[in-house]
Design a protein around this motif. Sequence first.
Motif, PDB file in Angstrom:
ATOM      1  N   LYS A   1       0.830  -1.208   0.000  1.00  0.00           N
ATOM      2  CA  LYS A   1       0.000   0.000   0.000  1.00  0.00           C
ATOM      3  C   LYS A   1       0.866   1.259   0.000  1.00  0.00           C
ATOM      4  O   LYS A   1       0.542   2.245  -0.675  1.00  0.00           O
ATOM      5  CB  LYS A   1      -0.952  -0.011   1.205  1.00  0.00           C
ATOM      6  N   ALA A   2       1.964   1.229   0.729  1.00  0.00           N
ATOM      7  CA  ALA A   2       2.853   2.389   0.763  1.00  0.00           C
ATOM      8  C   ALA A   2       3.434   2.672  -0.622  1.00  0.00           C
ATOM      9  O   ALA A   2       3.599   3.839  -1.010  1.00  0.00           O
ATOM     10  CB  ALA A   2       3.978   2.148   1.770  1.00  0.00           C
ATOM     11  N   LEU A   3       3.723   1.613  -1.375  1.00  0.00           N
ATOM     12  CA  LEU A   3       4.225   1.774  -2.735  1.00  0.00           C
ATOM     13  C   LEU A   3       3.214   2.534  -3.590  1.00  0.00           C
ATOM     14  O   LEU A   3       3.579   3.461  -4.332  1.00  0.00           O
ATOM     15  CB  LEU A   3       4.508   0.394  -3.325  1.00  0.00           C
ATOM     16  N   VAL A   4       1.943   2.157  -3.477  1.00  0.00           N
ATOM     17  CA  VAL A   4       0.897   2.809  -4.270  1.00  0.00           C
ATOM     18  C   VAL A   4       0.726   4.268  -3.852  1.00  0.00           C
ATOM     19  O   VAL A   4       0.637   5.172  -4.693  1.00  0.00           O
ATOM     20  CB  VAL A   4      -0.437   2.040  -4.119  1.00  0.00           C
ATOM     21  N   LEU A   5       0.668   4.504  -2.562  1.00  0.00           N
ATOM     22  CA  LEU A   5       0.480   5.875  -2.079  1.00  0.00           C
ATOM     23  C   LEU A   5       1.628   6.777  -2.501  1.00  0.00           C
ATOM     24  O   LEU A   5       1.417   7.957  -2.843  1.00  0.00           O
ATOM     25  CB  LEU A   5       0.305   5.880  -0.566  1.00  0.00           C
ATOM     26  N   ALA A   6       2.850   6.252  -2.477  1.00  0.00           N
ATOM     27  CA  ALA A   6       3.996   7.041  -2.911  1.00  0.00           C
ATOM     28  C   ALA A   6       3.920   7.354  -4.403  1.00  0.00           C
ATOM     29  O   ALA A   6       4.240   8.475  -4.842  1.00  0.00           O
ATOM     30  CB  ALA A   6       5.291   6.295  -2.598  1.00  0.00           C
ATOM     31  N   HIS A   7       3.475   6.391  -5.191  1.00  0.00           N
ATOM     32  CA  HIS A   7       3.304   6.595  -6.631  1.00  0.00           C
ATOM     33  C   HIS A   7       2.295   7.717  -6.886  1.00  0.00           C
ATOM     34  O   HIS A   7       2.543   8.616  -7.682  1.00  0.00           O
ATOM     35  CB  HIS A   7       2.845   5.282  -7.278  1.00  0.00           C
ATOM     36  N   TRP A   8       1.162   7.644  -6.184  1.00  0.00           N
ATOM     37  CA  TRP A   8       0.131   8.678  -6.372  1.00  0.00           C
ATOM     38  C   TRP A   8       0.628  10.045  -5.917  1.00  0.00           C
ATOM     39  O   TRP A   8       0.344  11.058  -6.558  1.00  0.00           O
ATOM     40  CB  TRP A   8      -1.126   8.298  -5.612  1.00  0.00           C
ATOM     41  N   ALA A   9       1.333  10.098  -4.802  1.00  0.00           N
ATOM     42  CA  ALA A   9       1.834  11.380  -4.294  1.00  0.00           C
ATOM     43  C   ALA A   9       2.742  12.052  -5.313  1.00  0.00           C
ATOM     44  O   ALA A   9       2.759  13.282  -5.445  1.00  0.00           O
ATOM     45  CB  ALA A   9       2.566  11.163  -2.977  1.00  0.00           C
ATOM     46  N   GLU A  10       3.471  11.239  -6.067  1.00  0.00           N
ATOM     47  CA  GLU A  10       4.422  11.778  -7.032  1.00  0.00           C
ATOM     48  C   GLU A  10       3.778  12.082  -8.380  1.00  0.00           C
ATOM     49  O   GLU A  10       4.126  13.081  -9.030  1.00  0.00           O
ATOM     50  CB  GLU A  10       5.563  10.778  -7.234  1.00  0.00           C
ATOM     51  N   ARG A  11       2.820  11.260  -8.798  1.00  0.00           N
ATOM     52  CA  ARG A  11       2.351  11.319 -10.189  1.00  0.00           C
ATOM     53  C   ARG A  11       0.862  11.599 -10.350  1.00  0.00           C
ATOM     54  O   ARG A  11       0.377  11.638 -11.474  1.00  0.00           O
ATOM     55  CB  ARG A  11       2.685  10.001 -10.894  1.00  0.00           C
ATOM     56  N   LEU A  12       0.136  11.778  -9.252  1.00  0.00           N
ATOM     57  CA  LEU A  12      -1.303  12.029  -9.348  1.00  0.00           C
ATOM     58  C   LEU A  12      -1.642  13.334  -8.620  1.00  0.00           C
ATOM     59  O   LEU A  12      -2.280  13.321  -7.563  1.00  0.00           O
ATOM     60  CB  LEU A  12      -2.089  10.851  -8.753  1.00  0.00           C
ATOM     61  N   PRO A  13      -1.232  14.476  -9.168  1.00  0.00           N
ATOM     62  CA  PRO A  13      -1.507  15.750  -8.489  1.00  0.00           C
ATOM     63  C   PRO A  13      -3.003  15.979  -8.336  1.00  0.00           C
ATOM     64  O   PRO A  13      -3.786  15.780  -9.264  1.00  0.00           O
ATOM     65  CB  PRO A  13      -0.874  16.779  -9.436  1.00  0.00           C
ATOM     66  N   GLY A  14      -3.401  16.374  -7.141  1.00  0.00           N
ATOM     67  CA  GLY A  14      -4.816  16.615  -6.867  1.00  0.00           C
ATOM     68  C   GLY A  14      -5.577  15.384  -6.434  1.00  0.00           C
ATOM     69  O   GLY A  14      -6.728  15.482  -6.001  1.00  0.00           O
TER      70      GLY A  14
END
Length: 282
Positions: free
Chosen positions: A224-237
């Motif tokens: 889950k941390a992997l996914v959240l980090a991906h979103w934090a970097e590449r999913l603005p908003g």
Amino acid sequence: MQIFTDPQALAAQCRAWHAAGEDIALVPTMGYYHAGHEDLMAHARGLARRLVVSLFVNPAQFGPNEDLESYPRDAARDSAIAESRGADALFMPEPGAMYAPDHATWVEVPQLAKGLCGASRPIHFRGVCTVVLKLFLLTGADVAVFGQKDWQQQAIIRRMARDLNVPTRIVARPTTREADGLAMSSRNVYLTPDERAVAPQIRAALLAARDAAVAGETDAGRLKALVLAHWAERLPGGQPDYLEIVHPESLEPLAVVDGPALMACAVRLGKARLIDNILLRS
């Protein structure tokens, strides 16, 4: 294609079809059709002699401050699509035809509805179960087809049918996606161009988690941390509503991915709330 607005008229036609030895497939929908809906209809068309499609924006599954009034609608276009996909009947009732003013009977599967989407939408699946059971009773459907994008929904409906001895067979179809991986949804129309450009990162992060699980990662927290980090970097908003790893049938949370496991999420992006899921292990 016949169009019905009266529940009892639909029921009478379905009884006549059954009396003639014709089986019935059902595709329940809320309309504003896209290629995912068309896939459900096309698949159902091959499962039975008759195809019934329901088009009903069910008020019972919308909570306060949700998008009942703004939910996209285009009945004329939807009717043409249903007919082109071979529907024998399109059921388009008004809310008053499905719920009496003093309606007081509800169907729910609380154990499976407590988490995932049910955590932030506490009455949603009660409304889903109630209307789907109504549709099963009205049509006597031999088979009903649902999409796997709403994984929790189809799991709950399967459990409801099992527990209540509903003879309708439940069939699930894989999620239909845009070329860039975004799960098709009627609510995608809410996305601005900038939001639409980054929305595929929801799926990309889930794929990265599956790759990690295949490579041997079993700790749900790290996945889950992997996914959240991906979103934090590449999913603005993007604002995660939930991200969970659960058993695909019981929907119980998993701490360790050492057997069947589903990663499911909901992300708010602007006005849209987008859901998706992926089997980490089957």
